[in-house]
Design an enzyme around this catalytic site. Structure first.
Site, short mmCIF file in Angstrom:
data_model
loop_
_atom_site.label_atom_id
_atom_site.label_comp_id
_atom_site.label_asym_id
_atom_site.label_seq_id
_atom_site.Cartn_x
_atom_site.Cartn_y
_atom_site.Cartn_z
N GLN A 48 0.84 -1.21 0.00
CA GLN A 48 0.00 0.00 0.00
C GLN A 48 0.87 1.25 0.00
O GLN A 48 1.59 1.50 0.97
CB GLN A 48 -0.88 -0.02 1.26
N GLY A 49 0.78 2.05 -1.04
CA GLY A 49 1.60 3.26 -1.14
C GLY A 49 0.77 4.52 -0.96
O GLY A 49 0.48 5.23 -1.93
N SER A 99 1.20 6.70 2.37
CA SER A 99 1.96 7.68 3.16
C SER A 99 3.24 8.13 2.47
O SER A 99 3.87 7.36 1.72
CB SER A 99 2.35 7.08 4.51
N GLU A 151 -9.64 -0.88 6.14
CA GLU A 151 -8.38 -1.13 6.87
C GLU A 151 -8.62 -1.04 8.38
O GLU A 151 -8.07 -1.81 9.15
CB GLU A 151 -7.31 -0.11 6.44
N SER A 158 -3.33 7.52 12.90
CA SER A 158 -2.95 7.45 14.32
C SER A 158 -4.18 7.56 15.23
O SER A 158 -5.27 7.96 14.79
CB SER A 158 -1.96 8.58 14.66
N ASN A 159 -3.98 7.21 16.51
CA ASN A 159 -5.09 7.29 17.47
C ASN A 159 -5.70 8.68 17.54
O ASN A 159 -6.92 8.84 17.66
CB ASN A 159 -4.59 6.87 18.87
N GLU A 160 -4.83 9.70 17.45
CA GLU A 160 -5.34 11.09 17.52
C GLU A 160 -6.26 11.36 16.33
O GLU A 160 -7.32 11.99 16.47
CB GLU A 160 -4.18 12.10 17.51
C1 LIG Z 1 4.31 -0.21 11.23
C2 LIG Z 1 3.71 0.77 10.27
C3 LIG Z 1 3.26 0.30 9.05
C4 LIG Z 1 2.75 1.21 8.11
N1 LIG Z 1 2.36 0.71 6.88
C5 LIG Z 1 1.96 1.58 5.93
C6 LIG Z 1 1.70 1.11 4.60
O1 LIG Z 1 1.81 -0.09 4.30
N2 LIG Z 1 1.31 2.01 3.68
C7 LIG Z 1 1.16 3.34 3.96
O2 LIG Z 1 0.77 4.09 3.08
N3 LIG Z 1 1.43 3.82 5.21
C8 LIG Z 1 1.84 2.98 6.19
N4 LIG Z 1 2.13 3.44 7.46
C9 LIG Z 1 2.11 4.88 7.68
C10 LIG Z 1 1.02 5.39 8.62
O3 LIG Z 1 -0.24 5.41 7.99
C11 LIG Z 1 1.45 6.80 9.07
O4 LIG Z 1 2.64 6.64 9.81
C12 LIG Z 1 0.39 7.46 9.92
O5 LIG Z 1 -0.70 7.84 9.14
C13 LIG Z 1 0.97 8.72 10.66
O6 LIG Z 1 1.58 9.57 9.77
P1 LIG Z 1 3.05 10.14 10.04
O7 LIG Z 1 3.94 8.97 10.31
O8 LIG Z 1 3.40 11.00 8.90
O9 LIG Z 1 2.98 10.97 11.38
P2 LIG Z 1 2.47 12.46 11.52
O10 LIG Z 1 1.25 12.65 10.67
O11 LIG Z 1 3.61 13.38 11.29
O12 LIG Z 1 2.02 12.50 13.02
C14 LIG Z 1 2.96 12.66 14.09
C15 LIG Z 1 2.18 12.79 15.38
O13 LIG Z 1 1.34 13.97 15.33
C16 LIG Z 1 -0.01 13.63 15.56
N5 LIG Z 1 -0.89 14.42 14.69
C17 LIG Z 1 -0.70 14.68 13.38
N6 LIG Z 1 -1.74 15.41 12.91
C18 LIG Z 1 -2.61 15.59 13.93
C19 LIG Z 1 -3.85 16.22 14.06
N7 LIG Z 1 -4.43 16.83 13.02
N8 LIG Z 1 -4.46 16.21 15.26
C20 LIG Z 1 -3.89 15.59 16.33
N9 LIG Z 1 -2.70 14.98 16.26
C21 LIG Z 1 -2.06 14.96 15.09
C22 LIG Z 1 -0.12 12.15 15.19
O14 LIG Z 1 -1.18 11.52 15.86
C23 LIG Z 1 1.23 11.61 15.63
O15 LIG Z 1 1.21 11.33 17.00
C24 LIG Z 1 2.63 2.58 8.42
C25 LIG Z 1 3.07 3.04 9.67
C26 LIG Z 1 3.60 2.16 10.58
C27 LIG Z 1 4.10 2.68 11.90
#
Ligand SMILES: Cc1cc2nc3c(=O)[nH]c(=O)nc-3n(C[C@H](O)[C@H](O)[C@H](O)COP(=O)(O)OP(=O)(O)OC[C@H]3O[C@@H](n4cnc5c(N)ncnc54)[C@H](O)[C@@H]3O)c2cc1C
Length: 406
Positions: free
Chosen positions: A132-133, A135, A250, A391-393
């Site tokens: 899945q691409g 992020s 998902e 994320s949970n948030e």
């Molecule tokens: C093990 C693992 C597997 C994954 N597999 C895939 C995959 O196969 N394909 C894919 O596309 N993605 C994948 N992901 C990516 C995942 O969907 C993202 O990591 C996730 O959506 C969070 O984005 P970020 O890492 O950019 O963090 P950020 O968006 O930068 O967030 C950082 C922190 O800020 C908080 N935050 C950000 N925005 C807000 C807001 N508006 N309000 C409150 N809090 C906020 C978040 O909750 C988090 O705690 C994977 C991630 C992990 C850890």
């Protein structure tokens, strides 16, 4: 002792449950059960998951959440639940869900007849392994700000960009991905959904090692990667709606309670055997017993919520934003159950991991239970639940806005 909620099943569901039990007893090899118990990561390695996929495919039980006209099993919501629950109780490995449970429903709903006829059978047979691409760096929670571009060129598109955290990209031969086809108006409106063959020049996968030391996620670089127009899903600019549909599956397309309840039951029996050091067992500690029972009650409550969601899906409705509730509760529970397992024997498990290079596979590690060996890596991996799929948030924000409407 608390256990999974015992439903008063109607006779036909009892017959179905017994048939599933019988099948698992005769067709799920011990080596796969053992591999599943020893898997610390969120996804099982393909050599495990694909073998189980092949067994279920042969039995015709693989596409159980697909519409009937695309090869679904025609099971009722309760039967689907029973199936997942029995699989969890039997320690069946996870399946390659990215193709089977995320992409396939998208193709059934939005795909062209050619896409359905070409891709769905290959997802079922395991010939294609998908990742899945979505992020990117700076586009996780704020997915709409993604920058991978898809520029129209002749009868296709040329993609350029980089995807991040791509689970199992190092095993996959195909990636479904979001790319920007337009820059005017709201950023969401310029996003399209593509099916990309990774076996071509310009696709590069770089591993990322996690906190637990596992290689599960990657970076994927797309440099002048060609995609035929026939592999655009839906219309240009419809990618955001399709992504929201996919994310609902998902977050809420699978039932998490059965596996949690099975793990809690195992933790209970492990804790009854594990010495606390004063002649008693860990389970004899009233504080530990209370913590375990609290988690069990929460997992049972999740089970009821998941059944309610399944009922809704059975009426032809999408999982909806309620799937965020399931994802949120399941993520917290996963982390808490795995943390409690560490409190039982995580220290021993960590020591065994450290000693393995000295003693080899048959050394001290072999003397202790598998649960002890996987406790620490599993706990470290469980942190990912509160991040992937949103994320949970972000789930809390969705629940506030769309479910509670505040
Ligand atoms: C093990 C693992 C597997 C994954 N597999 C895939 C995959 O196969 N394909 C894919 O596309 N993605 C994948 N992901 C990516 C995942 O969907 C993202 O990591 C996730 O959506 C969070 O984005 P970020 O890492 O950019 O963090 P950020 O968006 O930068 O967030 C950082 C922190 O800020 C908080 N935050 C950000 N925005 C807000 C807001 N508006 N309000 C409150 N809090 C906020 C978040 O909750 C988090 O705690 C994977 C991630 C992990 C850890």
């Amino acid at each position: 002792m608390l256990a999974s909620v015992e439903f008063d099943l109607p006779a036909e569901d009892r017959v179905f449950r017994d048939a599933v039990r019988e099948f698992l007893a005769t067709h799920l090899p011990e080596v796969l059960r053992e591999a599943s118990r020893a898997t610390p990561t969120v996804f099982a390695e393909p050599e495990i998951s694909r073998r189980w996929q092949g067994i279920l495919h042969e039995r015709g039980w693989l596409a159980y959440n697909w519409p009937d006209r695309f090869g679904g099993t025609g099971w009722s919501p309760m039967q689907r639940y029973i199936f997942e629950k029995e699989c969890a109780l039997a320690d069946a490995p996870g399946l390659p869900v990215l193709g089977l449970k995320l992409l396939a429903p998208v193709l059934c709903e939005y795909g062209t007849a050619r896409q359905q006829q070409f891709y769905l059978p290959k997802i079922l047979s395991g010939e294609h392994y998908w990742c899945q691409g979505f992020s990117e760096s700076g586009a996780g929670s704020d997915l709409a700000s993604l920058r991978t571009s898809a520029i129209q060129d002749g009868d296709g598109y040329v993609l350029n960009g980089a995807k991040l955290w791509t689970t199992h990209a190092h095993f996959a031969d195909h990636i479904f991905c979001l790319a920007r086809t337009g820059n005017s108006g709201k950023p969401q409106l310029g996003i399209s959904f593509f099916l990309v063959d990774m076996r071509q020049p310009g696709v590069r996968v770089r591993p990322i090692r996690t906190l637990a030391g596992d290689h599960e996620v990657n970076e994927v670089f797309l440099d002048d990667v060609r995609v035929p127009a026939a592999d655009l899903v839906g219309a240009e600019g419809q990618g955001w709606s399709i992504a929201k549909f996919l994310l609902e599956n998902e977050r809420g397309g699978s039932c998490h309670a059965p596996r949690l309840l099975a793990d809690i039951a195992r933790l209970r029996s492990d804790a009854a055997r594990e010495p606390a050091g004063d002649g008693t067992a860990v389970l004899d500690d009233p504080l530990f017993a209370a913590q375990l029972s609290r988690l069990e009650l929460q997992a049972q409550a999740l089970e009821i919520t998941e059944l309610r969601n399944l009922e809704q899906a059975g009426l032809g409705q999408r999982p909806g934003p309620q799937s965020s509730i399931v994802k949120l509760v399941a993520s917290d529970l996963r982390r808490d159950v795995d943390a409690l397992a560490v409190s039982v024997f995580g220290y021993v498990g960590a020591q065994l991991e450290l000693q393995r290079p000295l003693y080899g596979e048959g050394g001290p590690a072999a003397l202790h239970s598998k649960s002890a060996q996987v406790a620490t890596p599993r706990y470290l991996n469980s942190q990912a639940w509160a991040i992937f799929g949103g994320s949970n948030e972000i789930q809390r924000s969705i629940i506030a806005k769309t479910v509670l409407q505040i």
